[in-house]
Write a protein that holds these residues in place. Sequence first.
Motif, PDB file in Angstrom:
ATOM      1  N   LYS A  69       2.021  -5.722  -9.454  1.00 25.65           N
ATOM      2  CA  LYS A  69       0.528  -4.691  -9.186  1.00 25.65           C
ATOM      3  C   LYS A  69       1.285  -4.075  -8.308  1.00 25.65           C
ATOM      4  O   LYS A  69       2.520  -3.745  -8.020  1.00 25.65           O
ATOM      5  N   LEU A  70      -0.112  -3.029  -8.858  1.00 28.06           N
ATOM      6  CA  LEU A  70       0.490  -1.668  -7.592  1.00 28.06           C
ATOM      7  C   LEU A  70      -1.256  -1.148  -7.019  1.00 28.06           C
ATOM      8  O   LEU A  70      -1.992  -1.316  -7.629  1.00 28.06           O
ATOM      9  N   LEU A  71      -0.967  -1.127  -6.096  1.00 27.14           N
ATOM     10  CA  LEU A  71      -2.165  -0.743  -5.189  1.00 27.14           C
ATOM     11  C   LEU A  71      -2.373   0.724  -5.186  1.00 27.14           C
ATOM     12  O   LEU A  71      -1.161   1.202  -3.845  1.00 27.14           O
ATOM     13  N   VAL A  72      -3.667   1.188  -5.181  1.00 30.25           N
ATOM     14  CA  VAL A  72      -3.766   2.742  -5.065  1.00 30.25           C
ATOM     15  C   VAL A  72      -5.313   2.954  -4.460  1.00 30.25           C
ATOM     16  O   VAL A  72      -5.968   2.528  -4.986  1.00 30.25           O
ATOM     17  N   HIS A  73      -4.817   4.277  -3.143  1.00 28.77           N
ATOM     18  CA  HIS A  73      -5.270   4.474  -2.791  1.00 28.77           C
ATOM     19  C   HIS A  73      -5.770   6.026  -3.552  1.00 28.77           C
ATOM     20  O   HIS A  73      -5.378   7.019  -4.062  1.00 28.77           O
ATOM     21  N   SER A  74      -7.589   6.393  -2.606  1.00 33.80           N
ATOM     22  CA  SER A  74      -7.322   8.174  -3.069  1.00 33.80           C
ATOM     23  C   SER A  74      -6.416   8.804  -3.200  1.00 33.80           C
ATOM     24  O   SER A  74      -6.022   9.987  -3.832  1.00 33.80           O
ATOM     25  N   ASP A  75      -5.474   8.857  -1.723  1.00 31.71           N
ATOM     26  CA  ASP A  75      -4.090   9.612  -1.535  1.00 31.71           C
ATOM     27  C   ASP A  75      -3.624   8.573  -0.684  1.00 31.71           C
ATOM     28  O   ASP A  75      -3.564   7.641  -0.529  1.00 31.71           O
ATOM     29  N   GLY A  76      -2.534   9.332  -0.895  1.00 34.90           N
ATOM     30  CA  GLY A  76      -1.061   8.612   0.156  1.00 34.90           C
ATOM     31  C   GLY A  76      -0.872   7.393  -0.239  1.00 34.90           C
ATOM     32  O   GLY A  76      -0.428   7.868  -1.711  1.00 34.90           O
ATOM     33  N   PRO A  77       0.804   6.983   0.223  1.00 31.78           N
ATOM     34  CA  PRO A  77       1.597   5.825  -0.047  1.00 31.78           C
ATOM     35  C   PRO A  77       0.490   4.765  -1.511  1.00 31.78           C
ATOM     36  O   PRO A  77       0.054   4.374  -1.273  1.00 31.78           O
ATOM     37  N   THR A  78       1.258   4.466  -1.859  1.00 34.14           N
ATOM     38  CA  THR A  78       0.865   3.540  -3.065  1.00 34.14           C
ATOM     39  C   THR A  78       1.806   1.967  -1.785  1.00 34.14           C
ATOM     40  O   THR A  78       2.242   1.840  -1.245  1.00 34.14           O
ATOM     41  N   VAL A  79       1.101   0.682  -2.542  1.00 35.76           N
ATOM     42  CA  VAL A  79       1.766  -0.303  -1.733  1.00 35.76           C
ATOM     43  C   VAL A  79       2.136  -1.647  -3.638  1.00 35.76           C
ATOM     44  O   VAL A  79       1.440  -0.920  -4.324  1.00 35.76           O
ATOM     45  N   GLY A  80       3.347  -1.369  -3.351  1.00 31.80           N
ATOM     46  CA  GLY A  80       3.814  -3.279  -4.324  1.00 31.80           C
ATOM     47  C   GLY A  80       4.301  -1.868  -5.776  1.00 31.80           C
ATOM     48  O   GLY A  80       4.945   0.031  -5.897  1.00 31.80           O
ATOM     49  N   THR A  81       4.505  -2.509  -6.577  1.00 30.76           N
ATOM     50  CA  THR A  81       5.339  -2.124  -7.769  1.00 30.76           C
ATOM     51  C   THR A  81       5.651  -2.240  -9.365  1.00 30.76           C
ATOM     52  O   THR A  81       4.857  -3.635  -8.814  1.00 30.76           O
TER      53      THR A  81
END
Lengths: 272, 104
Positions: free
Chosen positions: A40-52
Motif C-alpha cells: 500500500k501507498l497512502l497519498v495526500h493532495s500534497d506532502g509525503p506519502t506513507v507506505g510503499t
Amino acid sequence: MSGEIYQELRRSLRSGEPVCLVTVTNVAEEFEGLASLGAKLLVHSDGPTVGTLGDPELDRVVARDARAMLERGVTGTRHYGSHGEARREDLEMFVESFVSPSRLVIFGAVDFSRALVEVGKILGFVVTVCDARAVFATTARFPLADEVVVEWPDSYLDRVGRTLGPRDAVCVLTHDTKFDVPAILGALASDVGYIGAMGSRRTHEKRWERLLEAGASESELRARLMSPIGLDVGARTPEETAVSICAEIIAVRSGRALRTMTPLRDGSGPIH
Amino acid sequence: MKEILSTVDAWLAAGKRVAIARVIGIEDSGPRDPGATMAVNEDGEVAGSVSGGCVEGAVVTEALDALTTGRARRCTFGYSDDQAFAVGLTCGGTVHLLVEPLDW
C-alpha cells in the motif's frame, strides 16, 4: 496489529481531509518476488506519502497519478510496470479516492430543517443550518447539525459560496421572501449542484416574480432551482418531507431527476 | 471505509485481529461500487458490506482464512442461478474483492 497506514487513513477520514489509498491487487506471475499483493501507498493532495508499493520509482509515479485521480474524486484500477513504467501490466493497483464529504446548507431554522438535518446526516453530508434569527438558530434545536450559524443568507453565502461545488446542496426552507430571495440569489452565484426552495405553489409563484425583479434570469432559474422543493412522494410530516428533499438531491446529482422521477417543480396541483 | 471505523476501533481496542474486504472491481451490475468495505474480526463479527447481502457469508470465511494465513487474497463472486445456497450475485454481475488482514 494495525499500523501506520491505517492510522493515517483513519485520521484523514475522520477530519474530512482528502486522501487516496493505493493497494496492489494483482501481481503478474514473473514479478511475484518483486511486489506483494496488498502492498500500500497512502497519498495526500500534497506532502509525503506513507507506505510503499515495493519500489521508489513505482511509488513516485503512482503517487502522481493518484493525486490526479484524487483531485477529480475518481476511484478505479490502473496498471503499471514494476518500476512504474506505463503501458505495462506487471502490477494492478486499486486506487481509492476519499474526497471531503458533501455539504448541505439549510437556510431557515424551522422544524422541517431539524428533520432535514437528520436525514442529511444519514446520507453523510456535513450539515450547516443558517438563519438570521438568533432565537431559532441554536445548537439546542439542531443537535445533529455540524454547524449552526446566525447570519443573513446572503452574507453567509458571500463568505462560503465559493467553497460550494457540484456535490453540495443548498435548501431554502424559510418560505419568507425576505430571507428566500437573497438565499437563492446567493446560491445561484455559486457552483453548488443542487438548489431547492420550499413553499406552496402560491408561495413559489410570488417568489419567482421577486427573483426575476431582483435580476435572476428565467433560464437560470428553470435550469437550477428546484421549487417547490422535493420529489412528489406525497410527504406530509417534516420527516417525510426531508426524505422527499434528500431523494431529489440524490436524483439531481445522479442525473435521474428529470428522466424517471417527478419533482414537485414539474407537476401541478396542491402539494399536500 | 469511513462507516466501519468506529467498530474497527472498538475491535482493535479489545485486542481483536481484524480483516478488511473491499470491492476492487465490478462487471455488469453490482450492488455496491468499488471501495465498498466490510470488516470482519477474529470472532466472525461483521461491520459494513460489499454487496446486497448476497456474498457476505462467504466473505466472512475468506476473511477468517486471511487472518489464519496472514496473507491478502483476491476473490471473485459471479452469477448464481436459482440453486439454493449457491454463493453469488443474483443480479447477474461479477464482483472482485481484495480480502486482507488489517496489519498495515
